[in-house]
Design a protein around this motif. Structure first.
Motif, mmCIF file in Angstrom:
data_model
loop_
_atom_site.group_PDB
_atom_site.id
_atom_site.type_symbol
_atom_site.label_atom_id
_atom_site.label_comp_id
_atom_site.label_asym_id
_atom_site.label_seq_id
_atom_site.Cartn_x
_atom_site.Cartn_y
_atom_site.Cartn_z
ATOM 1 N N GLY A 156 -49.863 -27.419 -48.676
ATOM 2 C CA GLY A 156 -48.748 -27.109 -49.467
ATOM 3 C C GLY A 156 -48.401 -28.159 -50.450
ATOM 4 N N GLU A 157 -49.180 -29.221 -50.624
ATOM 5 C CA GLU A 157 -48.964 -29.960 -51.757
ATOM 6 C C GLU A 157 -49.526 -29.668 -52.771
ATOM 7 O OE1 GLU A 157 -50.496 -33.926 -50.462
ATOM 8 O OE2 GLU A 157 -49.199 -34.136 -48.962
ATOM 9 N N HIS A 204 -51.427 -20.534 -49.715
ATOM 10 C CA HIS A 204 -50.656 -21.327 -50.643
ATOM 11 C C HIS A 204 -50.544 -20.758 -52.259
ATOM 12 C CE1 HIS A 204 -49.423 -25.315 -52.740
ATOM 13 N NE2 HIS A 204 -50.587 -25.215 -53.326
ATOM 14 N N ARG A 224 -45.230 -17.826 -50.592
ATOM 15 C CA ARG A 224 -45.136 -19.090 -50.585
ATOM 16 C C ARG A 224 -44.101 -19.806 -50.019
ATOM 17 N NH1 ARG A 224 -45.290 -22.340 -54.808
ATOM 18 N NH2 ARG A 224 -46.694 -23.723 -53.931
ATOM 19 N N LYS A 225 -42.977 -19.384 -50.236
ATOM 20 C CA LYS A 225 -41.605 -19.841 -49.578
ATOM 21 C C LYS A 225 -41.666 -19.701 -48.048
ATOM 22 C CE LYS A 225 -36.671 -19.417 -49.587
ATOM 23 N NZ LYS A 225 -36.284 -19.083 -48.242
ATOM 24 N N SER A 262 -44.268 -22.119 -46.734
ATOM 25 C CA SER A 262 -43.714 -23.547 -46.990
ATOM 26 C C SER A 262 -43.124 -23.826 -45.569
ATOM 27 C CB SER A 262 -43.097 -24.024 -48.280
ATOM 28 O OG SER A 262 -43.982 -23.872 -49.348
ATOM 29 N N GLU A 263 -42.069 -22.921 -45.214
ATOM 30 C CA GLU A 263 -41.195 -22.990 -44.023
ATOM 31 C C GLU A 263 -41.879 -23.169 -43.018
ATOM 32 O OE1 GLU A 263 -38.688 -19.807 -44.551
ATOM 33 O OE2 GLU A 263 -37.487 -20.685 -46.233
ATOM 34 N N ARG A 314 -43.509 -26.740 -42.955
ATOM 35 C CA ARG A 314 -42.419 -28.026 -42.935
ATOM 36 C C ARG A 314 -42.197 -27.950 -41.494
ATOM 37 N NH1 ARG A 314 -39.282 -25.749 -46.268
ATOM 38 N NH2 ARG A 314 -40.501 -26.261 -48.246
#
Length: 446
Positions: free
Chosen positions: A227-228, A356, A410-411, A414-415, A418
């Motif tokens: 996710g970078e 991603h 994407r949100k 990412s969660e 993370r």
């Protein structure tokens, strides 16, 4: 702190003799195979630098088997806290891996001037070669990544008292069953610490090394570099000359030979149901392009080769991608994506790349190479799993008709990622702990 050399039992020594015999045969194979001969001298420890040229030796030796583990090594080096100047040795067993490590070393020469990084081929895992390598390189800590268990190196680390860490470790039940036939050896040469990627892997390592050994579970380091960066915007996408921003594009990515017929059947159904949708077929390997061309012809499907396209193409065109390096660009424009290697027991391909880009990937039932991501990603609806080509076609039609919000996908992705990060910090803490213990070679002779 100086750790005294340890002796090994007769049974373990016998197992290591068998291991040495295997590597003797491998040496002969490499000598007669031109494509394996390039790094033979390094792997036989014939081209190691003189001990005097290494001064105090290396602080950390990290072994990354091939290109895949290079990213894990990169993340560890990036996260390793500054603690004076550290001398790092990176090794790989394949030429691709060695090339990737060399690039990593160049990148870090600019961003981490406190790290003095050397790269070399990983020696053949014979005990005499590994002992010579250890006494020449004199690392204070040795780190093996992922699924690597090298009894030659591990035994010599044990005999010399060199701290060895197996990081981001995983072991399948099949491999465990094979290793348990030599459980005495594995218990005697067990690493100083094993940091496994799941609790199940940790339990298997405890069964192999012994419950009294330092085995724990961490989050997979791969989550730390996922996710970078940002997805490719349309104005910077290399494919913006082919498609307009509103184009309906379906992508079949990384298609393996075994699933080509399935993909062509699914593509045919898409072509009939949505004749204005672009379809991109990306073979996993370049040499499969002629076979897919023939299969498309036999199926009566009109198509063009990517190499023949120089401007916008007509709606509904089927494109066979014979130009490589554009798959991520296509993911960034697609409404529906299938990621191959998963309709048949092939292990799967990286389905996090389209995720991603903001597209929910569709995969088959076989993705053991990426099982570390967890079934939760399917349960949360971030990946759609199908059983065969008919379900694949229906899932792609559904996403083409009602594509999900890229920003929302994407949100949520990412969660998910993370919440599973932090493994690198745990590994760096273990490395630092052993560096601070101050292992040295002063009293160890050849």
């Amino acid at each position: 702190m100086q750790t005294h050399p340890l002796s090994l039992s007769f049974r373990t020594s016998l197992s290591l003799l068998v291991n040495d015999a295997v590597w003797t045969m491998a040496t002969v194979l490499h000598a007669f195979a031109p494509h394996l001969r390039d790094n033979l001298r390094e792997r036989l420890v014939l081209d190691l630098p003189e001990e005097s040229s290494l001064s105090e030796g290396f602080d950390v030796w990290i072994q990354a088997e091939s290109g895949g583990e290079t990213l894990v090594a990169w993340e560890i080096l990036k996260t390793l806290p500054p603690q004076g100047r550290l001398k790092i040795l990176l090794t790989a067993s394949t030429m691709d891996g060695l090339d990737a490590l060399s690039k990593t070393a160049m990148d870090f020469s600019k961003t981490r001037p406190d790290l003095d990084i050397w790269t070399s081929s990983f020696p053949f895992d014979a005990t005499n070669l590994m002992r010579k390598a250890l006494l020449t390189y004199r690392p204070k800590v040795v780190v093996l990544l992922e699924a690597e268990l090298h009894p030659g190196l591990m035994s010599q680390c044990t005999r010399l008292g060199v701290p060895l860490i197996v990081a981001n470790a995983r072991i399948s039940t099949d491999k465990l069953a094979k290793c348990l036939g030599q459980n005495t050896m594995w218990r005697e040469i067990a690493p100083r610490a094993t940091l496994a990627v799941t609790e199940n892997d940790a339990s298997r390592f405890q069964l192999l090394f012994g419950e009294d050994k330092n085995v724990s579970s961490i989050s997979n380091i791969k989550f730390d570099y996922l996710g970078e960066g940002d997805p490719i915007p349309f104005v910077e996408n290399t494919l913006n000359r082919l498609f307009r921003p509103t184009a309906s594009l379906a992508v079949f990515g990384s298609v393996h030979e075994e699933e080509e017929d399935d993909v062509i059947r699914a593509a045919a159904r898409l072509h009939v149901k949505r004749p204005k949708t672009f379809i991109g077929i990306f073979p996993r390997l370049p040499y499969r392009t002629p076979a897919i061309k023939k299969a498309l012809d036999d199926a009566g499907l009109p198509f063009v080769l990517r190499s023949q396209i120089t401007s916008h193409v007509s709606a509904g065109t089927i494109i066979l991608w014979d130009r490589f390096g554009e798959l991520n660009a296509a993911y960034s424009m697609a409404r529906a994506v299938f990621v191959g290697g998963s309709l048949h027991p092939l292990g799967g391909q990286n389905f996090l790349e389209p995720l991603h880009a903001g597209v929910i990937p569709i995969i088959g039932p076989y993705w053991r190479h990426f099982a570390w991501i967890g079934e939760g990603i399917v349960d949360q609806g971030l990946v759609t799993q199908v059983a065969g080509w008919k379900d694949l076609a229906e899932a792609m039609l559904s996403y083409l008709k009602r594509p999900k919000s890229r920003e929302k996908v994407r949100k949520e992705a990412s969660e998910y990622i993370r919440a599973r990060q932090g493994g690198t910090v745990a590994v760096c803490h273990e490395i630092r702990k052993h560096l601070q213990a101050g292992f040295g070679y002063a009293k160890i002779s050849r």
